[in-house]
Write an enzyme that holds these catalytic residues in place. Structure first.
Site, PDB file in Angstrom:
ATOM      1  CD  GLU A 134      -4.713  -1.892   4.632  1.00 33.05           C
ATOM      2  OE1 GLU A 134      -4.046  -2.109   3.616  1.00 33.05           O
ATOM      3  OE2 GLU A 134      -4.213  -1.467   5.691  1.00 33.05           O
ATOM      4  CG  ASP A 140      -6.623   7.785   2.753  1.00 39.43           C
ATOM      5  OD1 ASP A 140      -6.078   8.893   2.665  1.00 39.43           O
ATOM      6  OD2 ASP A 140      -6.144   6.758   2.271  1.00 39.43           O
ATOM      7  CG  HIS A 198      -3.016   0.205   1.082  1.00 34.28           C
ATOM      8  ND1 HIS A 198      -2.516   0.010   2.361  1.00 34.28           N
ATOM      9  CD2 HIS A 198      -2.452   1.373   0.653  1.00 34.28           C
ATOM     10  CE1 HIS A 198      -1.713   1.021   2.662  1.00 34.28           C
ATOM     11  NE2 HIS A 198      -1.652   1.849   1.658  1.00 34.28           N
ATOM     12  CG  ASN A 200      -1.163  -3.745   1.991  1.00 32.52           C
ATOM     13  OD1 ASN A 200      -1.246  -2.743   1.288  1.00 32.52           O
ATOM     14  ND2 ASN A 200      -1.821  -3.875   3.133  1.00 32.52           N
TER      15      ASN A 200
HETATM   16  C1  F6R Z   1      -2.773   7.979   1.359  1.00 32.60           C
HETATM   17  C2  F6R Z   1      -3.220   6.697   0.827  1.00 32.60           C
HETATM   18  C3  F6R Z   1      -2.335   5.502   0.813  1.00 32.60           C
HETATM   19  C4  F6R Z   1      -0.900   5.821   0.403  1.00 32.60           C
HETATM   20  C5  F6R Z   1      -0.048   4.550   0.444  1.00 32.60           C
HETATM   21  C6  F6R Z   1       1.388   4.828   0.072  1.00 32.60           C
HETATM   22  O1  F6R Z   1      -3.789   8.960   1.243  1.00 32.60           O
HETATM   23  O2  F6R Z   1      -4.324   6.614   0.417  1.00 32.60           O
HETATM   24  O3  F6R Z   1      -2.866   4.559  -0.087  1.00 32.60           O
HETATM   25  O4  F6R Z   1      -0.895   6.361  -0.885  1.00 32.60           O
HETATM   26  O5  F6R Z   1      -0.102   3.989   1.711  1.00 32.60           O
HETATM   27  O6  F6R Z   1       1.954   5.632   1.039  1.00 32.60           O
HETATM   28  P1  F6R Z   1       3.414   6.255   0.858  1.00 32.60           P
HETATM   29  O7  F6R Z   1       3.282   7.241  -0.254  1.00 32.60           O
HETATM   30  O8  F6R Z   1       3.693   6.920   2.186  1.00 32.60           O
HETATM   31  O9  F6R Z   1       4.321   5.139   0.550  1.00 32.60           O
END
Ligand code: F6R
Length: 249
Positions: free
Chosen positions: A142, A67, A137, A135
């Site tokens: 989302e 992303d 994702h 959440n």
């Molecule tokens: C990042 C991504 C997100 C993160 C998720 C957890 O490329 O795709 O799904 O993996 O938000 O983020 P952290 O590791 O910062 O808790």
């Protein structure tokens, strides 16, 4: 799904970096799906050390990131382009032409189409690394994301914006939209490795492992994939009913 519970985030990083470096040694032209965020930073640090100590050759490896924020260019220190260069790519001998990250600027519709085409041409991804949102994702899919979703623009939820604000000076600077690989795009990978640490991730891990497949917990779609390895620490595992502990030392 194969669940591995370790003591702490350092052990997660050790296990995942070994898995990735072994794959790169075994298959020098491996296609890797990579994630940003806090979770994989330790893994990337160890991959850099492995490159320095063992000269693991990344020159033929192809990468696809999950992303990117809409509106941030590659030079913006809060963009995921910048993150990946800073935390991994600038320190290994990867060929810059083999790096793919969705572009959040320019003609977004065109960028998205190109990204799916590139994935189609280079894929399937051999190993997709995933973090997980509080959440549930994966990527930036989302709650409400559908199982057949492809790479697209999504609106970030308030919870995601709050969770990611520590990468910015102020919460108001966190972009409200991102481009993300879709659920269907992610599920095409041969192997998926999901990592999580800390108690804030425990409800999402519970939904991933014990919940029914439910669009409100996008992580639960991983139950439909045959080869998912979940590597978490004890804090993230604390809501699991009967944790099957497999220690790796
Ligand atoms: C990042 C991504 C997100 C993160 C998720 C957890 O490329 O795709 O799904 O993996 O938000 O983020 P952290 O590791 O910062 O808790």
């Amino acid at each position: 799904m194969h669940l591995i519970i370790v003591q702490n985030p350092e052990e997660i990083s050790q296990l995942v970096s070994k898995t990735i470096s072994s794959l790169v040694v075994k298959k020098p032209n491996a296609v890797l799906g990579l994630a940003t965020g806090s979770s994989p930073i330790g893994t990337y640090n160890l991959l850099i050390k492995d490159y320095q100590n063992n000269k693991t050759d990344w020159s033929k490896v192809v990468t696809f990131n999950l992303d990117e924020y809409v509106g941030l260019d590659a030079h913006d220190p809060t963009s995921y382009h910048y993150f990946m260069n800073h935390h991994l790519f600038n320190h290994i001998n990867i060929n810059k032409e083999n790096i793919h990250i969705p572009s959040g600027i320019g003609n977004i519709t065109e960028n998205i189409k190109n990204y799916e085409n590139l994935l189609e041409n280079f894929g399937p991804v051999d190993l997709q690394l995933l973090g997980i949102g509080e959440n549930g994702h994966i990527g930036f899919n989302e709650p409400g994301s559908t199982m057949d979703s492809k790479t697209r623009v999504v609106n970030l939820t308030a919870s995601t914006i709050t969770a990611n604000k520590h990468f910015f000076d102020h919460e108001s600077q966190v972009p409200t939209q991102a481009i993300t690989m879709g659920i269907a795009t992610i599920l095409k990978a041969n192997t998926i490795v999901l990592i999580a640490s800390g108690s804030k991730k425990a409800p999402a891990i519970k939904a991933l492992i014990h919940g029914k497949v439910d669009a409100q917990w996008p992580c639960s779609y991983l139950q439909n994939h045959e080869n998912v390895i979940i590597i978490i620490d004890q804090e993230a595992a604390k809501l699991l009913e009967q944790p099957k502990t497999e220690r790796k030392n």
